[in-house]
Design a protein around this motif. Structure first.
Motif, PDB file in Angstrom:
ATOM      1  N   TYR A  56       0.804  -1.223   0.000  1.00 59.61           N
ATOM      2  CA  TYR A  56       0.000   0.000   0.000  1.00 59.61           C
ATOM      3  C   TYR A  56       0.840   1.279   0.000  1.00 59.61           C
ATOM      4  CZ  TYR A  56      -4.732  -1.826   0.758  1.00 59.61           C
ATOM      5  OH  TYR A  56      -5.949  -2.415   0.618  1.00 59.61           O
ATOM      6  N   ALA A  61       3.031  -0.009  -5.094  1.00 57.72           N
ATOM      7  CA  ALA A  61       2.060  -0.696  -5.956  1.00 57.72           C
ATOM      8  C   ALA A  61       2.304  -0.349  -7.419  1.00 57.72           C
ATOM      9  CB  ALA A  61       0.640  -0.331  -5.549  1.00 57.72           C
ATOM     10  N   PHE A  88      -3.692   5.295  -0.011  1.00 60.81           N
ATOM     11  CA  PHE A  88      -2.831   4.119   0.114  1.00 60.81           C
ATOM     12  C   PHE A  88      -1.917   4.221   1.327  1.00 60.81           C
ATOM     13  CE2 PHE A  88      -3.086   3.540  -4.756  1.00 60.81           C
ATOM     14  CZ  PHE A  88      -4.302   2.904  -4.626  1.00 60.81           C
ATOM     15  N   ALA A  91      -4.053   3.536   4.358  1.00 59.63           N
ATOM     16  CA  ALA A  91      -4.395   2.110   4.397  1.00 59.63           C
ATOM     17  C   ALA A  91      -3.182   1.266   4.793  1.00 59.63           C
ATOM     18  CB  ALA A  91      -4.936   1.660   3.044  1.00 59.63           C
ATOM     19  N   GLY A  92      -2.006   1.618   4.281  1.00 56.97           N
ATOM     20  CA  GLY A  92      -0.786   0.884   4.637  1.00 56.97           C
ATOM     21  C   GLY A  92      -0.462   1.002   6.112  1.00 56.97           C
ATOM     22  N   GLU A  95      -2.827  -1.113   8.017  1.00 58.90           N
ATOM     23  CA  GLU A  95      -2.429  -2.532   7.923  1.00 58.90           C
ATOM     24  C   GLU A  95      -1.294  -2.846   8.893  1.00 58.90           C
ATOM     25  OE1 GLU A  95      -3.605  -5.195   6.476  1.00 58.90           O
ATOM     26  OE2 GLU A  95      -5.081  -4.325   5.130  1.00 58.90           O
ATOM     27  N   TYR A 134     -12.295   1.680   3.486  1.00 58.46           N
ATOM     28  CA  TYR A 134     -11.281   1.761   2.437  1.00 58.46           C
ATOM     29  C   TYR A 134     -11.909   1.628   1.050  1.00 58.46           C
ATOM     30  CZ  TYR A 134      -7.511   0.502  -0.683  1.00 58.46           C
ATOM     31  OH  TYR A 134      -6.659   0.458  -1.761  1.00 58.46           O
TER      32      TYR A 134
END
Length: 187
Positions: A56, A61, A88, A91-92, A95, A134
């Motif tokens: 992410y 990516a 991203f 979101a990363g 995670e 997301y």
């Protein structure tokens, strides 16, 4: 030999802990799901979350797309936009937080912590909420930058329905399993 629940040093000839009363044979014989979650499932999900978090990260990516197929990068040029890179990045980082939480849950299961079931269930529900947030943000950003059909929304809602069913099944299985073994989780 030490008790698997409280760590109390027990005489070698006994299976019952003199400190907490836990039957050591019972712990070994009825804890297959617990062992799977603690030693395999949670650590594996933690590794997967780290891997996905790295992917992410902005430009990772895109670089992967470029390595896989140079023509793919032309189809996904909108991913270079600042709003997608921000999405991203967030979101990363989330995670990576989930990876930490997976390992924390595995640790709390390993130590027979009382709140293990709560954390196990919260983890699944939080990931469900993260997925919805997301994907909603991604669809909204995509609608502004590329032309899409209603198919993407159909797939999105189908995935949410399937994920919701899996969350409900996950919660039901784990609540029943750990409620029957709550006497073991006394730390």
């Amino acid at each position: 030999m030490n008790c698997k629940i409280c760590g109390y040093e027990m005489p070698a000839e006994t299976d019952i802990c003199l400190n907490c009363g836990a039957n050591q044979r019972e712990i070994k014989s009825k804890m297959g799901w617990y062992a799977f979650l603690t030693y395999l499932y949670m650590p594996f999900l933690g590794l997967c979350a780290i891997f996905v978090g790295v992917i992410y990260m902005p430009n990772v990516a895109l670089n992967l797309l470029n390595i896989i197929d140079k023509t793919l990068i032309l189809k996904f040029t909108f991913l270079n936009l600042t709003e997608f890179k921000t999405l991203f990045l967030i979101a990363g980082l989330i995670e990576f937080a989930f990876a930490s939480y997976y390992y924390y849950v595995a640790y709390s299961l390993l130590k027979y912590k009382r709140k293990s079931l709560s954390h196990l269930c919260a983890l699944r529900v939080l990931y469900f909420v993260f997925y919805i947030a997301y994907m909603s943000a991604f669809i909204i950003l995509s609608k502004n930058n590329i032309s899409t059909s209603g198919y993407e929304l159909t797939v999105f809602f189908r995935n949410i329905a399937l994920l919701l069913v899996s969350v409900i099944i996950w919660l039901a299985i784990n609540i029943k399993y750990f409620k029957n073994r709550k006497h073991l989780f006394i730390n």
